[in-house]
Motif scaffolding. Structure first.
Motif, PDB file in Angstrom:
ATOM      1  N   THR A 129       0.865  -1.192   0.202  1.00  0.00           N
ATOM      2  CA  THR A 129      -0.169   0.009   0.270  1.00  0.00           C
ATOM      3  C   THR A 129       1.363   1.053  -0.264  1.00  0.00           C
ATOM      4  OG1 THR A 129      -0.224   0.495   2.296  1.00  0.00           O
ATOM      5  CG2 THR A 129      -1.821  -1.352   0.932  1.00  0.00           C
ATOM      6  N   ILE A 130       0.183   2.215  -0.273  1.00  0.00           N
ATOM      7  CA  ILE A 130       0.928   3.857  -0.630  1.00  0.00           C
ATOM      8  C   ILE A 130       1.563   3.827   0.682  1.00  0.00           C
ATOM      9  CG2 ILE A 130       1.038   6.351  -0.758  1.00  0.00           C
ATOM     10  CD1 ILE A 130       0.044   4.308  -3.352  1.00  0.00           C
ATOM     11  N   THR A 131       0.732   3.458   2.454  1.00  0.00           N
ATOM     12  CA  THR A 131       1.105   3.727   3.840  1.00  0.00           C
ATOM     13  C   THR A 131       2.304   3.147   3.915  1.00  0.00           C
ATOM     14  OG1 THR A 131      -1.394   4.578   4.001  1.00  0.00           O
ATOM     15  CG2 THR A 131       0.656   3.629   5.791  1.00  0.00           C
ATOM     16  N   ASP A 132       2.652   1.745   3.537  1.00  0.00           N
ATOM     17  CA  ASP A 132       3.581   0.766   3.424  1.00  0.00           C
ATOM     18  C   ASP A 132       4.900   1.500   2.824  1.00  0.00           C
ATOM     19  OD1 ASP A 132       1.792  -1.502   4.845  1.00  0.00           O
ATOM     20  OD2 ASP A 132       1.196  -2.296   2.917  1.00  0.00           O
ATOM     21  N   PHE A 144       4.032  11.627   1.995  1.00  0.00           N
ATOM     22  CA  PHE A 144       5.035  11.347   0.895  1.00  0.00           C
ATOM     23  C   PHE A 144       4.329  11.624  -0.242  1.00  0.00           C
ATOM     24  CE2 PHE A 144       4.983   7.020  -2.036  1.00  0.00           C
ATOM     25  CZ  PHE A 144       6.056   6.862  -1.970  1.00  0.00           C
ATOM     26  N   SER A 145       3.073  11.540  -0.311  1.00  0.00           N
ATOM     27  CA  SER A 145       2.316  11.499  -1.718  1.00  0.00           C
ATOM     28  C   SER A 145       2.665  12.810  -2.441  1.00  0.00           C
ATOM     29  CB  SER A 145       0.556  10.938  -1.726  1.00  0.00           C
ATOM     30  OG  SER A 145       0.135   9.434  -1.641  1.00  0.00           O
ATOM     31  N   PRO A 204       1.762   8.547  -6.128  1.00  0.00           N
ATOM     32  CA  PRO A 204       2.243   7.058  -6.695  1.00  0.00           C
ATOM     33  C   PRO A 204       1.388   5.828  -7.094  1.00  0.00           C
ATOM     34  CG  PRO A 204       2.336   8.536  -3.975  1.00  0.00           C
ATOM     35  CD  PRO A 204       2.305   9.387  -5.264  1.00  0.00           C
ATOM     36  N   ALA A 205       0.686   6.001  -6.714  1.00  0.00           N
ATOM     37  CA  ALA A 205      -0.455   5.562  -7.131  1.00  0.00           C
ATOM     38  C   ALA A 205      -0.826   5.428  -8.519  1.00  0.00           C
ATOM     39  CB  ALA A 205      -2.219   5.634  -6.626  1.00  0.00           C
TER      40      ALA A 205
END
Length: 303
Positions: A262-265, A278-279, A290-291
Motif C-alpha cells: 500500500t502507499i502507506t507501507d 509521502f504522496s 504514487p498510485a
C-alpha cells in the motif's frame, strides 16, 4: 553495513543489449551519437584512440577498459584518424568479427565493444551519481568479465538473462570501484572516496527511514554542519538532503513497481510519517502521484 555502490548498480537493473568483436587496420574512425546508452569497451590487443566530447582524447592499449554510463557523443578511431571527416563503415568478416578501415592484413587493434541497457525507471538519476567516463588500465579481471558477458549473450543456455544481469552488475561494480579513489567528476564515487562523507552516505542507505537532518549527518561524518554541507555538495553534486530525497524516491519507485504494497507501507519504508506527506513529496519529485505511477506501464528498454 550498507554498500551504496552495489545498491545503486542493482537498482539500475542492467541488461545486455549486444556486444561484438571489432578490429581495425589502417586509418578509420567511428563516431557515435547514441541517446545515452551505456557503452563499454575492452582492448584485447593493439591500440586505438577514444575521443569523448568535452574531454582530452585517450590512447587505449591492450587490457584497457572503458565504461561510459551515459554515452552521447564520442568517437573511436585509429591513432592517426582520417582527416576527411568520413566514418568507416564496418565490414563483417567470415569469422564474425567486424573490421574497421582496411580489410586486408593483420589488425592494428582488436577490441570487444558492447552496449547495455538500464531497466530502472530512475536510471537517469542513478547514472547522474556515476562518473561520466571510467577508464581502467591493465585489469585482466575486467577483460575476463567482458569476455564472459560476450559468450553468455551469444548463447541460448538456460537462465541466460539472469546470468547476464548478474555478470553486468559485477562488471559495473568492478569497473566503478577500480576508479573510486580517482573519479574526477562529482558523484557517488567521489563521495565514497572521502572517508568522512562515506560514513554519512552509508548511514542514509542503511537507515533511509531515519529522520535525518544535515546536522545529524554532519555528526556521523565528524564534521561541522557547514563543512559537511559544503564538502558533500562539492563531492556528490547534490546537497545531503537532495541526495537523501533522490535515494528515498528511487527506493519508493522500486517498491511501487513490485506491487503488493500500500502507499502507506511504501511511505513508512522510505521515511515518511504519513501516506499524504509521502504522496506530496513523490508527486513533486516524479511528476505524478504514487498510485498512478504504480499503474503506469514499465518503460520498454530503460536508457
Amino acid at each position: 553495513m550498507a554498500d551504496p555502490l552495489s545498491e545503486v548498480v542493482t537498482l539500475l537493473q542492467p541488461g545486455a543489449a549486444f556486444s561484438k568483436l571489432v578490429s581495425g587496420a589502417g586509418r578509420w574512425r567511428v563516431r557515435r551519437t547514441e541517446p545515452g546508452r551505456p557503452f563499454y569497451c575492452v582492448v584485447l590487443e593493439g591500440s586505438c584512440r577514444l575521443a569523448v566530447e568535452g574531454r582530452e582524447p585517450l590512447m587505449l592499449q591492450a587490457d584497457d577498459f572503458v565504461l561510459i554510463p551515459a554515452a552521447h557523443h564520442f568517437a573511436t578511431s585509429s591513432l592517426d584518424p582520417p582527416d576527411d571527416g568520413q566514418d568507416a563503415p564496418p565490414t563483417l568478416l567470415p569469422s564474425g568479427e567486424f573490421r574497421l578501415g582496411t580489410v586486408e592484413g593483420p589488425p592494428q587493434v582488436r577490441m570487444m565493444v558492447g552496449y547495455c541497457v538500464f531497466g530502472s525507471p530512475d536510471a537517469a538519476m542513478l547514472v547522474s551519481l556515476l562518473p561520466q567516463l571510467v577508464c581502467v588500465r591493465g585489469d585482466q579481471r575486467l577483460a575476463t568479465l567482458v569476455q564472459l558477458v560476450n559468450e553468455e549473450s551469444r548463447g541460448q543456455r538456460p537462465a541466460r538473462e539472469l546470468i547476464l544481469t548478474r555478470l553486468l552488475e559485477v562488471l559495473l561494480i568492478e569497473a566503478l570501484r577500480s576508479t573510486a579513489g580517482t573519479a574526477a567528476s562529482p558523484g557517488l564515487l567521489r563521495g565514497l572516496a572521502d572517508a568522512r562523507l562515506a560514513v554519512a552516505i552509508r548511514r542514509m542507505h542503511e537507515m533511509p527511514t531515519h529522520p535525518w537532518t544535515v546536522a545529524h549527518l554532519a555528526k556521523e561524518a565528524a564534521l561541522s554542519r557547514s563543512a559537511f554541507f559544503e564538502r558533500f555538495s562539492r563531492a556528490v553534486g547534490l546537497t545531503p538532503m537532495e541526495y537523501l530525497l533522490a535515494w528515498r524516491m528511487a527506493l519508493a519507485k522500486k517498491l511501487l513497481r513490485k506491487g503488493g504494497v500500500t502507499i502507506t507501507d511504501v511511505a513508512e519504508r522510505v521515511g515518511y510519517g504519513s501516506a499524504s506527506t509521502f504522496s506530496v513529496a513523490f508527486s513533486r519529485h516524479v511528476g505524478m502521484p504514487p498510485a498512478r505511477y504504480a499503474r503506469e506501464p514499465l518503460p520498454a528498454s530503460g536508457m
